[in-house]
Design a protein around this motif. Structure first.
Motif, mmCIF file in Angstrom:
data_model
loop_
_atom_site.group_PDB
_atom_site.id
_atom_site.type_symbol
_atom_site.label_atom_id
_atom_site.label_comp_id
_atom_site.label_asym_id
_atom_site.label_seq_id
_atom_site.Cartn_x
_atom_site.Cartn_y
_atom_site.Cartn_z
ATOM 1 N N GLY A 102 34.261 56.216 49.471
ATOM 2 C CA GLY A 102 33.437 55.597 48.358
ATOM 3 C C GLY A 102 34.525 54.864 47.584
ATOM 4 O O GLY A 102 34.011 53.721 46.931
ATOM 5 N N ALA A 103 35.627 55.347 47.286
ATOM 6 C CA ALA A 103 36.746 54.396 46.290
ATOM 7 C C ALA A 103 36.866 53.093 46.919
ATOM 8 O O ALA A 103 37.262 52.125 46.482
ATOM 9 N N LEU A 104 37.293 53.110 48.314
ATOM 10 C CA LEU A 104 37.808 51.970 49.121
ATOM 11 C C LEU A 104 36.467 51.070 49.283
ATOM 12 O O LEU A 104 36.693 49.858 49.464
ATOM 13 N N ALA A 105 35.271 51.366 49.207
ATOM 14 C CA ALA A 105 34.087 50.444 49.477
ATOM 15 C C ALA A 105 34.173 49.581 48.533
ATOM 16 O O ALA A 105 34.369 49.836 47.271
ATOM 17 N N GLY A 106 34.075 48.207 49.030
ATOM 18 C CA GLY A 106 34.035 47.022 48.112
ATOM 19 C C GLY A 106 35.610 46.609 47.648
ATOM 20 O O GLY A 106 35.466 45.556 47.119
ATOM 21 N N ARG A 107 36.424 47.372 48.144
ATOM 22 C CA ARG A 107 37.676 46.871 47.859
ATOM 23 C C ARG A 107 38.504 46.527 49.348
ATOM 24 O O ARG A 107 39.294 45.547 49.300
ATOM 25 N N GLY A 108 38.008 47.093 50.112
ATOM 26 C CA GLY A 108 38.608 46.743 51.542
ATOM 27 C C GLY A 108 37.548 47.480 52.660
ATOM 28 O O GLY A 108 37.476 48.622 52.999
ATOM 29 N N ARG A 109 36.775 46.547 53.217
ATOM 30 C CA ARG A 109 35.943 47.115 54.282
ATOM 31 C C ARG A 109 36.688 48.088 55.603
ATOM 32 O O ARG A 109 36.100 48.850 55.715
ATOM 33 N N ALA A 110 37.485 47.421 55.920
ATOM 34 C CA ALA A 110 38.198 47.975 57.117
ATOM 35 C C ALA A 110 38.679 49.618 56.677
ATOM 36 O O ALA A 110 38.444 50.519 57.472
ATOM 37 N N ALA A 111 39.507 49.733 55.555
ATOM 38 C CA ALA A 111 40.015 50.893 55.203
ATOM 39 C C ALA A 111 38.742 51.814 54.880
ATOM 40 O O ALA A 111 38.732 53.177 55.090
ATOM 41 N N ALA A 112 37.734 51.490 54.233
ATOM 42 C CA ALA A 112 36.702 52.268 53.842
ATOM 43 C C ALA A 112 35.870 52.662 54.977
ATOM 44 O O ALA A 112 35.476 53.861 55.148
ATOM 45 N N GLY A 113 35.817 51.986 56.132
ATOM 46 C CA GLY A 113 35.214 52.130 57.596
ATOM 47 C C GLY A 113 36.319 53.357 58.061
ATOM 48 O O GLY A 113 35.526 54.248 58.904
ATOM 49 N N ALA A 114 37.408 53.260 57.969
ATOM 50 C CA ALA A 114 38.448 54.117 58.702
ATOM 51 C C ALA A 114 37.982 55.508 57.844
ATOM 52 O O ALA A 114 38.310 56.621 58.463
#
Length: 339
Positions: free
Chosen positions: A299-311
């Motif tokens: 949730g925190a990574l969404a909007g900041r880094g798509r690849a990291a959020a997906g991981a």
């Protein structure tokens, strides 16, 4: 009211404003009726006292205490605890809401499990208008909560019930050294007294508004967070001191990981889990709690880094596929109710 109720509901109020009446009514409307409602007003100046006095005149379960001078929430919580008479204390904040069946569900659970000392619930986030804007995920099991304690506060303060006295008979008290993180510090202490758990049902509505968020990332809050985490870490990992880099990763996890921190956090998390499981025979892995953590990171990574959020989302699914997929479904199709 002469008989001792089964539950004491404790609310502290300071300038409760337009949310106060709705919050009070959510407790008075509980399907579970055998409770007293202890309310401590901390010298409000916005008319909250008049609202509370009006409710107290109409419902004898309300016991209202009005302070002449403002003393802060922690002192008010302890003041209220001294007035509570039941063996179990339920918390409710003055801007949040409880579903009608909240106390009933919690009472059934504590009656069924005599070893419990602390029981929370899951919840939803609402905005100032009362519209649902998000979900709060809590680890459910005793093992998952104990694993979670150094990483995040595993309870929604406004949704807990806890025993009023500790096993030795001493009354439960919040630590007055903490003004903001007093709940997290107390939950860590109570976990040493017996079993802890969260109900799966989303039985509280936690309201996000300007006032509720004003202290969230304040210097005082950050310092108290660091103190709580450091003490929990020392008690859980006595042979593995927390490095400054690891403390920074924990702080970033609480406040919102950046994409460049994701891989380091994942490595730190896996190493901590390995050390935790090796620390004693009673420790076991809880995949739902791990999925909660990875979903929080995503949730925190969404909007900041798509690849990291997906991981991070993938890690949540890998940890507990059924729970993670059910949670994704709730996001897409939010329920109209609170359960």
């Amino acid at each position: 009211m002469n008989s001792i109720p089964r539950i004491s509901v404790l609310m502290t109020v300071f300038n409760g404003g337009r949310f106060l009446a709705e919050s009070v009514e959510s407790i008075l409307a509980q399907t579970f009726r055998d409770f007293e409602f202890v309310i401590v007003d901390d010298a409000s100046t916005d008319g909250s006292v008049a609202v509370l006095e009006s409710y107290a005149r109409r419902d004898p379960r309300i016991r209202l205490f009005c302070n002449p001078r403002n003393s802060g929430q922690t002192d008010c919580l302890n003041q209220g605890l001294e007035e509570c008479r039941a063996d179990w204390v339920a918390r409710q904040d003055a801007d949040d809401l409880s579903a009608p069946g909240r106390l009933s569900a919690q009472w059934r659970e504590v009656a069924r499990r005599p070893g419990l000392v602390l029981l929370g619930v899951n919840g939803r986030v609402i905005n100032e208008a009362g519209a649902a804007v998000g979900l709060i995920h809590a680890p459910l099991s005793d093992a998952g909560i104990r694993w979670s304690l150094p990483f995040r506060n595993p309870f929604i303060h406004t949704g807990v019930v806890f025993r009023r006295c500790r096993p030795d008979g001493a009354p439960v008290k919040f630590d007055t050294a903490f003004r903001i993180c007093q709940d997290w510090e107390l939950w860590a202490r109570l976990a040493g007294d017996g079993e802890v758990a969260n109900l799966e049902g989303r039985l509280v509505l936690y309201r996000h508004h300007a006032g509720s968020l004003s202290n969230h990332f304040s210097p005082r809050a950050r310092e108290e967070n660091r103190l709580v985490v450091a003490e929990i870490w020392r008690s859980r990992f006595p042979a593995r001191p927390l490095t400054s880099e690891e403390a920074g990763l924990l702080e970033a996890f609480r406040e919102g990981l950046l994409p460049e921190q994701w891989e380091k956090f994942k490595t730190f998390y896996a190493g901590s889990r390995r050390d935790w499981l090796a620390g004693g025979p009673g420790r076991k892995r809880d995949r739902q709690a791990e999925a909660v953590h990875f979903l929080q990171a995503a949730g925190a990574l969404a909007g900041r880094g798509r690849a990291a959020a997906g991981a991070a989302n993938a890690q949540a699914v890998f940890s507990d596929p059924a729970w993670a997929l059910a949670t994704f479904f709730q996001r897409l199709f939010p329920a109209t109710g609170s359960g």
